[in-house]
Enzyme design. Structure first.
Site, PDB file in Angstrom:
ATOM      1  NE  ARG A 101      -3.977  -2.166   2.117  1.00 24.00           N
ATOM      2  CZ  ARG A 101      -4.734  -2.614   3.113  1.00 24.00           C
ATOM      3  NH1 ARG A 101      -4.574  -2.130   4.328  1.00 24.00           N
ATOM      4  NH2 ARG A 101      -5.655  -3.531   2.898  1.00 24.00           N
ATOM      5  NE  ARG A 153      -3.269   2.295   3.284  1.00 25.30           N
ATOM      6  CZ  ARG A 153      -4.390   1.828   3.810  1.00 25.30           C
ATOM      7  NH1 ARG A 153      -5.402   1.499   3.042  1.00 25.30           N
ATOM      8  NH2 ARG A 153      -4.508   1.674   5.114  1.00 25.30           N
ATOM      9  NE  ARG A 196      -8.961   7.744  -5.766  1.00 26.23           N
ATOM     10  CZ  ARG A 196      -9.303   6.975  -4.728  1.00 26.23           C
ATOM     11  NH1 ARG A 196      -8.399   6.215  -4.145  1.00 26.23           N
ATOM     12  NH2 ARG A 196     -10.546   6.961  -4.283  1.00 26.23           N
ATOM     13  CG  ASP A 241      -9.694  -2.901  -4.457  1.00 25.16           C
ATOM     14  OD1 ASP A 241     -10.538  -3.832  -4.472  1.00 25.16           O
ATOM     15  OD2 ASP A 241      -9.405  -2.278  -3.429  1.00 25.16           O
ATOM     16  CE1 TYR A 259     -14.028  -7.327   1.475  1.00 16.48           C
ATOM     17  CE2 TYR A 259     -12.274  -8.349   0.204  1.00 16.48           C
ATOM     18  CZ  TYR A 259     -12.682  -7.507   1.218  1.00 16.48           C
ATOM     19  OH  TYR A 259     -11.761  -6.854   1.988  1.00 16.48           O
TER      20      TYR A 259
END
Length: 355
Positions: free
Chosen positions: A35, A39, A48, A84, A163
Site C-alpha cells: 500500500r 493512502r 484522487r 484493488d 467478499y
C-alpha cells in the site's frame, strides 16, 4: 499468454529486489511497502480528489502516476501496481462498488452454483486499461532510480470469495465458512472461478511487463491449517502454478497467518510474506528454502526514528537466515503515516550493511 523473452533480462535482472527473491547475493536489503502507492501521500490525495477508487484503478494515466509516486519519493526497490482485489470482478461485470469507510460491497452475493456460473471468466479484452497501464509503467520505471521492477497484484481466491459470499467485509466470515463446510459444490465452483480470474489478471500484468507478482490473501488467517489445506490451498496453488509458467517470482502474503506459513509456502510461493505478528526468525524455518518478505509493525513508523530503525535492524539481521529477504512492513502503510518517516526507514534499510 507468454512472457516476453527478454522481460527478466537487462538492467532489471540485477536489481536488489529480483536478486533477493531469487536468493542471490544483494548489494543491499531491498525494500518496498504494501500500500505504498497512495493512502499516506499528499500527492496521491490530490490526484484522487473526486475520483472513485475503482475509477482510478481503470484509468491508465492515474494508475501510472499513483504507482510511480512512492518510487519517486522514497526510492524503494520495487513498485507495486496500483489496483484493488475486486477490480477483476468489476471488469467482468459483477455489480459491486467500494464504499468509503466500508470497503467492497457486492449487490447480489453468491449463494448457488448458478450464481457462480453467471460470472464470466476474465480475458485480456476485459482489462485493456491494465495492459496499457503496465506498459506505461514499465517504460517509466526502466529509467526511474536506475531501473525499478514492477510487482503485479491480485487477490487470492479465499479473500475474494469472502467478499462475494458475505456481500462486503466481514470479521467472522460466517456465511463464507457456512458455504465452505455446508455447500462444498458451490464453494469449489466459486473458488475455481475466482482462481481463474485472479490468474488471468496476473497473467495480463506479467505479459505487459511486470517482473514479479504478489497474491494477497487478507482473510486467510481466519482459517485453521486443516481447513486451509482442504478448502483453500489447492485454489491458491492453481493461481500460483499458472503464473509460475511465465517465469516470474511469486510472493504469497496473508494477514494473521502464522499457523499457515508452511502451507502458504507449499502452495507455490517463491517468497512468503510474513506479517508483523510473527517474528521473522520464527517464520523462516517454517517456509523452507524460500525467500521471505517483511515484517515491521506498520505502527512503528509512528514511533521515534531511533526506535523504528532499531526494530528495522533486528528484522534485517533476522532476514540473513533466509534464502533471500525483502524488507517490508508487516501489512500495509497506515493512511496517517508521515511520508518523511517512511523515507527515513527506506534509507536506513538500504544503507544497512549486508554482511
Amino acid at each position: 499468454m507468454t512472457r516476453p523473452a527478454d522481460a527478466l533480462a537487462g538492467p532489471l535482472a540485477g536489481s536488489a529486489f529480483l536478486k533477493a527473491v531469487r536468493g542471490e547475493p544483494v548489494p543491499h536489503t531491498p525494500v518496498w511497502y504494501m500500500r505504498q502507492a497512495g493512502r499516506s501521500l499528499p500527492e496521491y490525495l490530490r490526484v484522487r480528489e473526486g475520483v472513485a477508487m475503482l475509477d482510478a484503478c481503470a484509468d491508465p494515466d492515474l494508475v501510472v502516476e499513483i504507482t510511480l509516486q512512492p518510487v519517486r519519493r522514497y526510492g524503494v526497490d520495487a513498485a507495486i501496481f496500483f489496483s484493488d482485489i475486486v477490480l477483476p470482478l468489476k471488469a467482468v461485470g459483477v455489480d459491486l462498488d467500494i464504499k468509503p469507510g466500508v470497503g467492497p460491497v457486492v449487490a447480489e452475493p453468491v449463494r448457488t452454483v448458478a450464481d457462480v456460473e453467471r460470472i464470466p471468466d476474465l480475458t485480456p479484452e476485459h482489462v485493456p486499461f491494465i495492459t496499457e497501464a503496465v506498459r506505461g509503467l514499465v517504460g517509466e520505471l526502466a529509467v526511474t532510480n536506475g531501473g525499478t521492477p514492477l510487482i503485479g497484484f491480485a487477490g487470492a481466491p479465499f479473500t475474494v470469495a469472502s467478499y462475494l459470499v458475505e456481500g462486503g467485509p466481514s470479521k467472522e466470515h460466517a456465511r463464507t465458512k457456512a458455504m465452505m463446510f455446508g455447500a462444498p459444490d458451490v464453494w469449489d465452483a466459486l473458488m475455481r472461478k475466482i482462481a481463474g480470474i485472479s490468474a488471468a489478471f496476473l497473467e495480463v500484468q506479467v505479459a505487459a511487463g511486470a517482473s514479479a507478482v504478489q497474491l494477497f490473501d487478507s482473510w486467510a488467517g481466519a482459517l485453521t491449517p486443516a481447513d486451509y489445506e482442504q478448502y483453500v490451498m489447492p485454489h491458491s496453488a492453481r493461481v500460483l502454478a499458472r503464473v509460475g509458467q511465465l517465469g516470474v517470482p511469486r510472493i504469497h502474503f496473508g494477514v494473521g497467518t502464522t499457523n499457515l506459513l508452511p502451507l502458504m509456502a507449499e502452495a507455490g510461493a517463491d517468497v512468503v510474506g510474513v506479517d508483523w505478528r510473527t517474528p521473522l526468525g520464527h517464520a523462516i524455518p517454517l517456509v523452507g528454502d524460500r525467500a521471505v518478505q517483511g515484517n515491521l509493525d506498520p505502527t512503528l513508523v509512528f514511533a521515534p526514528a531511533d526506535v523504528m530503525t532499531a526494530r528495522a535492524a533486528e528484522i534485517v539481521e533476522a532476514g540473513r537466515a533466509a534464502r533471500g529477504h525483502v524488507f517490508n512492513l508487516g501489512h500495509g502503510v497506515i493512511p496517517s503515516t508521515d511520508p518523511d518517516q517512511l523515507k527515513r526507514l527506506t534509507e536506513f534499510v538500504q544503507s544497512y550493511p549486508v554482511e
